[in-house]
Design a protein around this motif. Structure first.
Motif, mmCIF file in Angstrom:
data_model
loop_
_atom_site.group_PDB
_atom_site.id
_atom_site.type_symbol
_atom_site.label_atom_id
_atom_site.label_comp_id
_atom_site.label_asym_id
_atom_site.label_seq_id
_atom_site.Cartn_x
_atom_site.Cartn_y
_atom_site.Cartn_z
ATOM 1 N N LEU A 138 0.867 -1.185 0.000
ATOM 2 C CA LEU A 138 0.000 0.000 0.000
ATOM 3 C C LEU A 138 0.898 1.227 0.000
ATOM 4 C CD1 LEU A 138 -2.529 -0.911 2.864
ATOM 5 C CD2 LEU A 138 -2.990 -0.964 0.396
ATOM 6 N N ARG A 139 0.430 2.323 -0.600
ATOM 7 C CA ARG A 139 1.143 3.597 -0.477
ATOM 8 C C ARG A 139 0.259 4.532 0.337
ATOM 9 N NH1 ARG A 139 1.506 6.986 -5.618
ATOM 10 N NH2 ARG A 139 -0.409 7.729 -4.666
ATOM 11 N N VAL A 140 0.857 5.175 1.319
ATOM 12 C CA VAL A 140 0.100 6.054 2.206
ATOM 13 C C VAL A 140 0.767 7.427 2.221
ATOM 14 C CG1 VAL A 140 -0.770 6.360 4.551
ATOM 15 C CG2 VAL A 140 -0.500 4.060 3.626
ATOM 16 N N SER A 141 0.022 8.443 1.820
ATOM 17 C CA SER A 141 0.567 9.813 1.808
ATOM 18 C C SER A 141 0.538 10.377 3.225
ATOM 19 C CB SER A 141 -0.290 10.715 0.915
ATOM 20 O OG SER A 141 -0.527 10.111 -0.330
ATOM 21 N N VAL A 142 1.292 11.442 3.442
ATOM 22 C CA VAL A 142 1.261 12.076 4.763
ATOM 23 C C VAL A 142 -0.132 12.689 4.979
ATOM 24 C CG1 VAL A 142 3.735 12.515 4.818
ATOM 25 C CG2 VAL A 142 2.226 14.284 3.910
ATOM 26 N N ALA A 143 -0.583 12.638 6.231
ATOM 27 C CA ALA A 143 -1.896 13.191 6.593
ATOM 28 C C ALA A 143 -1.689 14.427 7.456
ATOM 29 C CB ALA A 143 -2.692 12.152 7.376
ATOM 30 N N ARG A 144 -2.722 15.226 7.608
ATOM 31 C CA ARG A 144 -2.673 16.357 8.551
ATOM 32 C C ARG A 144 -2.375 15.819 9.944
ATOM 33 N NH1 ARG A 144 -8.130 19.377 8.625
ATOM 34 N NH2 ARG A 144 -8.739 17.236 9.034
ATOM 35 N N ASP A 145 -1.738 16.655 10.779
ATOM 36 C CA ASP A 145 -1.416 16.198 12.136
ATOM 37 C C ASP A 145 -2.667 15.659 12.831
ATOM 38 O OD1 ASP A 145 1.246 16.747 11.947
ATOM 39 O OD2 ASP A 145 1.073 18.781 12.766
ATOM 40 N N ALA A 146 -3.788 16.359 12.628
ATOM 41 C CA ALA A 146 -5.015 15.955 13.316
ATOM 42 C C ALA A 146 -5.495 14.588 12.838
ATOM 43 C CB ALA A 146 -6.099 17.002 13.078
ATOM 44 N N ASP A 147 -5.140 14.200 11.619
ATOM 45 C CA ASP A 147 -5.625 12.930 11.058
ATOM 46 C C ASP A 147 -4.642 11.775 11.247
ATOM 47 O OD1 ASP A 147 -7.933 14.152 10.130
ATOM 48 O OD2 ASP A 147 -7.057 14.647 8.176
ATOM 49 N N LEU A 148 -3.384 12.107 11.557
ATOM 50 C CA LEU A 148 -2.354 11.057 11.613
ATOM 51 C C LEU A 148 -2.711 9.926 12.591
ATOM 52 C CD1 LEU A 148 1.165 12.786 11.485
ATOM 53 C CD2 LEU A 148 0.288 11.027 9.947
ATOM 54 N N PRO A 149 -3.161 10.257 13.824
ATOM 55 C CA PRO A 149 -3.456 9.153 14.746
ATOM 56 C C PRO A 149 -4.496 8.189 14.186
ATOM 57 C CG PRO A 149 -3.414 11.253 15.921
ATOM 58 C CD PRO A 149 -3.339 11.572 14.455
ATOM 59 N N ARG A 150 -5.528 8.744 13.487
ATOM 60 C CA ARG A 150 -6.568 7.856 12.952
ATOM 61 C C ARG A 150 -6.025 6.990 11.810
ATOM 62 N NH1 ARG A 150 -11.716 10.319 10.298
ATOM 63 N NH2 ARG A 150 -12.118 8.484 8.999
ATOM 64 N N VAL A 151 -5.191 7.585 10.972
ATOM 65 C CA VAL A 151 -4.619 6.811 9.853
ATOM 66 C C VAL A 151 -3.737 5.688 10.401
ATOM 67 C CG1 VAL A 151 -3.018 6.936 7.884
ATOM 68 C CG2 VAL A 151 -4.710 8.756 8.240
ATOM 69 N N ILE A 152 -2.882 6.020 11.370
ATOM 70 C CA ILE A 152 -1.945 5.020 11.906
ATOM 71 C C ILE A 152 -2.713 3.929 12.661
ATOM 72 C CG2 ILE A 152 -0.034 4.662 13.535
ATOM 73 C CD1 ILE A 152 0.934 7.528 12.732
ATOM 74 N N ALA A 153 -3.713 4.343 13.443
ATOM 75 C CA ALA A 153 -4.477 3.345 14.208
ATOM 76 C C ALA A 153 -5.231 2.408 13.266
ATOM 77 C CB ALA A 153 -5.448 4.047 15.158
ATOM 78 N N ALA A 154 -5.831 2.961 12.208
ATOM 79 C CA ALA A 154 -6.582 2.121 11.270
ATOM 80 C C ALA A 154 -5.634 1.132 10.585
ATOM 81 C CB ALA A 154 -7.285 3.002 10.237
ATOM 82 N N LEU A 155 -4.478 1.637 10.150
ATOM 83 C CA LEU A 155 -3.509 0.751 9.494
ATOM 84 C C LEU A 155 -3.063 -0.352 10.458
ATOM 85 C CD1 LEU A 155 -1.333 3.375 7.599
ATOM 86 C CD2 LEU A 155 -2.310 1.336 6.546
ATOM 87 N N ASN A 156 -2.705 0.048 11.688
ATOM 88 C CA ASN A 156 -2.198 -0.950 12.622
ATOM 89 C C ASN A 156 -3.258 -1.991 12.988
ATOM 90 O OD1 ASN A 156 0.366 -0.030 12.608
ATOM 91 N ND2 ASN A 156 0.207 1.185 14.478
ATOM 92 N N ASP A 157 -4.507 -1.555 13.123
ATOM 93 C CA ASP A 157 -5.592 -2.511 13.391
ATOM 94 C C ASP A 157 -5.673 -3.537 12.264
ATOM 95 O OD1 ASP A 157 -6.421 -1.460 15.709
ATOM 96 O OD2 ASP A 157 -8.323 -0.632 14.955
#
Ligand SMILES: Cc1ncc(COP(=O)(O)O)c(C=O)c1O
Length: 371
Positions: free
Chosen positions: A348-367
């Motif tokens: 998968l390729r994942v672009s950088v997210a806004r600081d406010a969105d990073l935790p949700r992106v990382i948590a979703a990926l890790n789940d």
């Protein structure tokens, strides 16, 4: 009675792949009946457009009844002043993709080849195939980086355009200074080297990593062509504007094959203002490095590998087919990019997210990666 395209298209067109862009946010939200989806699929600047560009656009709106300045003189002069060259060394394009297509059209005869390496930007292949030209992809290193020796080994008497991205999309890898020097020294006499620097402003944020400077190479070797874009760090992907820096002989042929008025007046006005927006560029580069460092530190799972990147995205080897992961992430409102079309079905390729969105992106990926 519908007609079959085979009745009227040449065979090279019939074989063309359709470019699959990242899924638009609105489309996903409509499909799932959700709001607040996050798109990290197209390497856009999550901080938004350059504020200076936004401020310049209203004045340009009042002139929309006029055709654009076809020669793009003010922007080409401003770019030349910034780069330290002449306006005659610069061509504008409807995005830097447009310039790639123009380059194939302008330089490749029927038997000529476009050479790049595997896991490089898909448009290199499409630009060759649309024009019916042969496309060749040399192998990469085991780390999926450009293998300079393999590229040189793939040179043939038909090689016309050699295209490399640094940083490369989707791997985020760069070409080291000595590697680029070696490539240029071995370049066949009839070939041109296109260095796609769509993400170069992000790479500048990593001064400790040895990476080649396309403009410095162009100053030494006139057969080098540097492509840059306003779509990434300047945040103007929707306006469609990029530019090439090249020898005047190359700029001249690009001017002959491009479509009439191919760059809009709004795009040029926005780009001209964005060029001076050094604060927006610096912020974007700092933000991307921080986000990538977080992805590298925090994304994990069995068999998972995150590749170091000098762009505004990371490539993730999921250690299993990535298509189901992509679908599950969509259902969580996180749009990433599956890489099967790049020949990487586990990635998968994942672009950088806004600081406010990073935790949700990382948590979703890790789940999903843990499952
Ligand atoms: C390596 C590379 N080159 C060029 C482009 C295209 O940029 P533009 O929007 O200027 O056509 C992209 C966009 O994703 C890219 O990743």
């Amino acid at each position: 009675m519908p007609i079959a395209s085979s009745a009227f298209v040449p065979s090279h067109v019939a074989r063309l792949d359709l470019y699959q862009p990242g899924k638009p946010i609105d489309e996903l939200e409509r499909e799932l009946g959700i709001t607040g989806a996050i798109k990290v699929a197209s390497n856009e600047n999550p901080l938004g457009p350059s504020p200076r560009a936004l401020a310049a656009l209203p004045a340009a709106l009042g002139q929309l009844h006029r055709y654009p300045d076809a020669a793009g003189v003010p922007l080409r002069r401003a770019l030349a002043a910034r780069i330290g060259c002449e306006a005659g060394h610069i061509a504008l394009g409807n995005g830097s993709n447009d310039l790639l297509y123009q380059l194939v059209l302008a330089t490749c005869d029927v038997t000529d080849e476009v050479l790049t390496h595997e896991c490089s930007f898909l448009s290199y292949r499409l630009a060759a195939q649309v024009a019916g030209r042969r496309f060749v992809a040399a192998p990469t290193t085991p780390e999926l980086a450009c293998d300079i020796d393999a590229l040189i080994a793939a040179f043939t008497p038909h090689t016309r355009l050699v295209v490399v991205g640094t940083p490369n999309n989707p791997t985020g890898t760069v070409i080291a200074r000595a590697g680029l020097d070696r490539l240029i020294a071995a370049l066949p006499e009839r070939a041109l080297l296109v260095i796609d620097e769509a993400y170069t402003e992000y790479a500048a944020q990593w001064p400790e990593v040895d990476h080649a400077d396309g403009l410095a190479a162009w100053r030494r070797e006139p057969r080098v062509i540097v492509l840059r874009t306003f779509s990434k760090i300047y945040g103007l992907a929707g306006l469609r504007i990029g530019f090439a820096v090249a020898d005047p002989a190359v700029i001249d042929v690009l001017g002959r094959v491009c479509r009439t008025f191919h760059v809009s007046s709004l795009a040029m006005a926005g780009a001209l203002a964005a060029l001076d927006d050094t604060e927006h560029v610096a912020q974007g580069a700092r933000h991307a490095r921080r986000a990538i460092e977080r992805y590298l530190a925090e994304i994990r799972g069995p068999g998972v590998r995150v590749y170091p990147s000098l762009g505004n995205f990371v490539l993730i080897d999921c250690g299993r087919p990535s298509a189901p992961l992509y679908e599950r992430l969509l259902r969580r409102g996180v749009i990433v990019r599956p890489m099967a079309a790049w020949g990487l079905p586990a990635h998968l390729r994942v672009s950088v997210a806004r600081d406010a969105d990073l935790p949700r992106v990382i948590a979703a990926l890790n789940d999903e990666l843990a499952a």
